[in-house]
Design a protein around this motif. Structure first.
Motif, mmCIF file in Angstrom:
data_model
loop_
_atom_site.group_PDB
_atom_site.id
_atom_site.type_symbol
_atom_site.label_atom_id
_atom_site.label_comp_id
_atom_site.label_asym_id
_atom_site.label_seq_id
_atom_site.Cartn_x
_atom_site.Cartn_y
_atom_site.Cartn_z
ATOM 1 N N GLN A 29 17.314 39.819 31.242
ATOM 2 C CA GLN A 29 16.759 39.893 32.279
ATOM 3 C C GLN A 29 15.267 39.424 32.238
ATOM 4 O O GLN A 29 14.640 38.778 32.980
ATOM 5 N N ARG A 30 14.735 39.858 30.887
ATOM 6 C CA ARG A 30 13.186 39.575 30.856
ATOM 7 C C ARG A 30 12.931 38.535 29.846
ATOM 8 O O ARG A 30 11.612 38.067 29.408
ATOM 9 N N CYS A 31 13.977 37.658 29.414
ATOM 10 C CA CYS A 31 13.819 36.496 28.524
ATOM 11 C C CYS A 31 13.018 35.524 29.354
ATOM 12 O O CYS A 31 13.327 35.041 30.197
ATOM 13 N N PRO A 32 11.807 35.189 28.711
ATOM 14 C CA PRO A 32 11.109 34.388 29.559
ATOM 15 C C PRO A 32 11.557 32.811 29.475
ATOM 16 O O PRO A 32 11.091 32.027 30.275
ATOM 17 N N THR A 33 12.479 32.441 28.328
ATOM 18 C CA THR A 33 12.825 30.929 28.245
ATOM 19 C C THR A 33 14.178 30.928 28.645
ATOM 20 O O THR A 33 14.896 29.695 28.614
ATOM 21 N N GLY A 34 14.998 31.816 28.824
ATOM 22 C CA GLY A 34 16.472 31.870 29.047
ATOM 23 C C GLY A 34 17.240 31.480 27.709
ATOM 24 O O GLY A 34 18.341 31.225 27.792
ATOM 25 N N ALA A 35 16.518 31.927 26.496
ATOM 26 C CA ALA A 35 17.242 31.716 25.429
ATOM 27 C C ALA A 35 18.638 32.473 25.092
ATOM 28 O O ALA A 35 19.452 32.135 24.317
ATOM 29 N N ILE A 36 18.513 33.722 25.608
ATOM 30 C CA ILE A 36 19.332 34.681 25.461
ATOM 31 C C ILE A 36 20.256 34.958 26.861
ATOM 32 O O ILE A 36 19.581 34.827 27.980
ATOM 33 N N VAL A 37 21.555 34.388 27.131
ATOM 34 C CA VAL A 37 22.079 34.509 28.306
ATOM 35 C C VAL A 37 23.446 35.457 28.117
ATOM 36 O O VAL A 37 23.907 35.526 27.281
ATOM 37 N N TRP A 38 24.028 35.389 29.457
ATOM 38 C CA TRP A 38 25.392 36.275 29.635
ATOM 39 C C TRP A 38 26.332 35.145 30.119
ATOM 40 O O TRP A 38 26.119 34.273 30.957
ATOM 41 N N GLN A 87 31.050 32.149 18.407
ATOM 42 C CA GLN A 87 31.510 33.476 18.805
ATOM 43 C C GLN A 87 32.451 33.290 19.678
ATOM 44 O O GLN A 87 32.566 32.316 20.759
ATOM 45 N N LEU A 88 32.973 34.406 20.061
ATOM 46 C CA LEU A 88 34.146 34.584 21.006
ATOM 47 C C LEU A 88 33.471 34.455 22.327
ATOM 48 O O LEU A 88 32.607 35.360 22.638
ATOM 49 N N ILE A 89 34.078 33.828 23.479
ATOM 50 C CA ILE A 89 33.486 33.943 24.797
ATOM 51 C C ILE A 89 33.368 35.207 25.394
ATOM 52 O O ILE A 89 32.877 35.721 26.139
ATOM 53 N N SER A 90 34.508 36.266 24.939
ATOM 54 C CA SER A 90 34.783 37.493 25.298
ATOM 55 C C SER A 90 33.457 38.294 24.932
ATOM 56 O O SER A 90 33.071 39.641 25.329
ATOM 57 N N HIS A 91 32.497 37.946 23.873
ATOM 58 C CA HIS A 91 31.416 38.604 23.467
ATOM 59 C C HIS A 91 30.378 38.726 24.533
ATOM 60 O O HIS A 91 29.543 39.351 24.616
ATOM 61 N N ARG A 92 30.419 37.583 25.659
ATOM 62 C CA ARG A 92 29.603 37.583 26.808
ATOM 63 C C ARG A 92 28.011 37.429 26.508
ATOM 64 O O ARG A 92 27.389 36.499 26.980
ATOM 65 N N LEU A 93 27.278 38.277 25.712
ATOM 66 C CA LEU A 93 25.862 38.034 25.347
ATOM 67 C C LEU A 93 25.910 36.874 24.346
ATOM 68 O O LEU A 93 26.391 37.251 23.285
ATOM 69 N N TRP A 94 24.920 35.946 24.589
ATOM 70 C CA TRP A 94 24.815 34.794 23.664
ATOM 71 C C TRP A 94 23.274 34.395 23.409
ATOM 72 O O TRP A 94 22.613 34.200 24.597
ATOM 73 N N VAL A 95 23.108 34.093 22.461
ATOM 74 C CA VAL A 95 21.774 33.274 21.998
ATOM 75 C C VAL A 95 21.887 31.777 22.067
ATOM 76 O O VAL A 95 22.614 30.995 21.427
ATOM 77 N N ALA A 96 21.466 31.168 23.346
ATOM 78 C CA ALA A 96 21.815 29.617 23.502
ATOM 79 C C ALA A 96 20.904 28.589 22.822
ATOM 80 O O ALA A 96 21.228 27.764 22.234
ATOM 81 N N CYS A 97 19.844 29.152 22.145
ATOM 82 C CA CYS A 97 18.775 28.335 21.261
ATOM 83 C C CYS A 97 17.916 29.270 20.257
ATOM 84 O O CYS A 97 17.309 29.948 20.499
ATOM 85 N N LYS A 98 18.528 29.225 19.136
ATOM 86 C CA LYS A 98 17.858 29.738 17.935
ATOM 87 C C LYS A 98 16.846 28.896 17.146
ATOM 88 O O LYS A 98 17.237 27.560 17.154
ATOM 89 N N ASN A 99 16.162 29.507 16.634
ATOM 90 C CA ASN A 99 15.187 28.544 15.647
ATOM 91 C C ASN A 99 14.426 29.283 14.763
ATOM 92 O O ASN A 99 14.156 30.690 14.831
#
Length: 119
Positions: A83-92, A19-31
């Motif tokens: 904001q409410r992601c309990p694991t931090g899997a989705i980041v900005w 993904q482009l860094i300009s997308h800002r919203l990113w999923v750090a860990c998918k499974n």
């Protein structure tokens, strides 16, 4: 990584994306796992709880086959889904590319290296 997964009979379908860094919203860990069982192996994994999708603007985030999917065609200039992601899997991602976790994500404390298994 993909070679390792295929060698062990794991098809990494939809787990990785560029993904482009300009997308800002990113999923750090998918499974592909659903629920807290995945947290035994990865403390920052997406558990498919759906909080990000509930907090995001309509149709920005969907969960398909336990994978979080961001629709980058929608306006995604918002930090509300993290904001409410309990694991931090989705980041900005900030302007310098640093990942910012939401206020409800737990702090991860590393206790040494984890084995990647026998290869």
């Amino acid at each position: 990584m993909q070679g390792f997964l295929l060698k062990h009979g794991i098809e990494p379908k939809d787990l990785f994306s560029l993904q482009l860094i300009s997308h800002r919203l990113w999923v750090a860990c998918k499974n592909l796992e659903h629920g807290d069982t995945i947290l035994e192996d990865c403390q920052v994994a997406c558990t498919a709880c759906g909080k990000c999708a509930m907090d995001a603007p309509a149709e920005l985030i969907a969960i398909k086959n336990n994978l979080l999917v961001i629709n980058y065609l929608q306006n995604h200039d918002t930090q509300s889904p993290i904001q409410r992601c309990p694991t931090g899997a989705i980041v900005w991602l900030d302007d310098s590319g640093v990942a910012i976790k939401g206020k409800e994500s737990k702090k991860i404390i590393r206790r040494g290296n984890r084995s990647m298994g026998n290869s």
